[in-house]
Design a protein around this motif. Sequence first.
Motif, PDB file in Angstrom:
ATOM      1  N   PRO A   1      44.414  35.203  30.116  1.00 44.95           N
ATOM      2  CA  PRO A   1      43.502  36.303  30.433  1.00 44.95           C
ATOM      3  C   PRO A   1      42.496  36.566  29.313  1.00 44.95           C
ATOM      4  O   PRO A   1      42.853  36.572  28.142  1.00 44.95           O
ATOM      5  CB  PRO A   1      44.428  37.500  30.632  1.00 44.95           C
ATOM      6  N   VAL A   2      41.246  36.753  29.702  1.00 39.12           N
ATOM      7  CA  VAL A   2      40.151  37.034  28.774  1.00 39.12           C
ATOM      8  C   VAL A   2      39.697  38.482  28.920  1.00 39.12           C
ATOM      9  O   VAL A   2      39.382  39.152  27.942  1.00 39.12           O
ATOM     10  CB  VAL A   2      38.968  36.073  29.045  1.00 39.12           C
ATOM     11  N   ALA A   3      39.679  38.974  30.165  1.00 42.86           N
ATOM     12  CA  ALA A   3      39.249  40.348  30.424  1.00 42.86           C
ATOM     13  C   ALA A   3      39.831  40.799  31.757  1.00 42.86           C
ATOM     14  O   ALA A   3      40.191  39.983  32.603  1.00 42.86           O
ATOM     15  CB  ALA A   3      37.722  40.437  30.463  1.00 42.86           C
ATOM     16  N   GLU A   4      39.914  42.115  31.917  1.00 49.08           N
ATOM     17  CA  GLU A   4      40.335  42.698  33.187  1.00 49.08           C
ATOM     18  C   GLU A   4      39.667  44.049  33.339  1.00 49.08           C
ATOM     19  O   GLU A   4      39.246  44.655  32.359  1.00 49.08           O
ATOM     20  CB  GLU A   4      41.858  42.833  33.257  1.00 49.08           C
ATOM     21  N   GLY A   5      39.544  44.501  34.576  1.00 46.41           N
ATOM     22  CA  GLY A   5      38.915  45.786  34.777  1.00 46.41           C
ATOM     23  C   GLY A   5      38.713  46.102  36.241  1.00 46.41           C
ATOM     24  O   GLY A   5      39.390  45.553  37.115  1.00 46.41           O
TER      25      GLY A   5
END
Length: 69
Positions: free
Chosen positions: A48-52
């Motif tokens: 994972p690099v980013a979440e939102g």
Amino acid sequence: MAGTAVRVRHLRATHVGGRVEVTARPPARTGARRLTFAVRAVDAEGLPVAEGEIDRAVVDRRRFLEGDL
């Protein structure tokens, strides 16, 4: 639909030129005019690099294009 907000949490860096895949999961249908999509970005290794979340509003296309909104 029109965008209303974007909230993203950065989790880790990727290498310059590295590949990142972003996916969005649609919300359950509720009949609401505002929808919140869960988004996630992973690197080429699947980490994972980013979440939102991305909020969108359902609008009447004709009224939107005519500037009535």
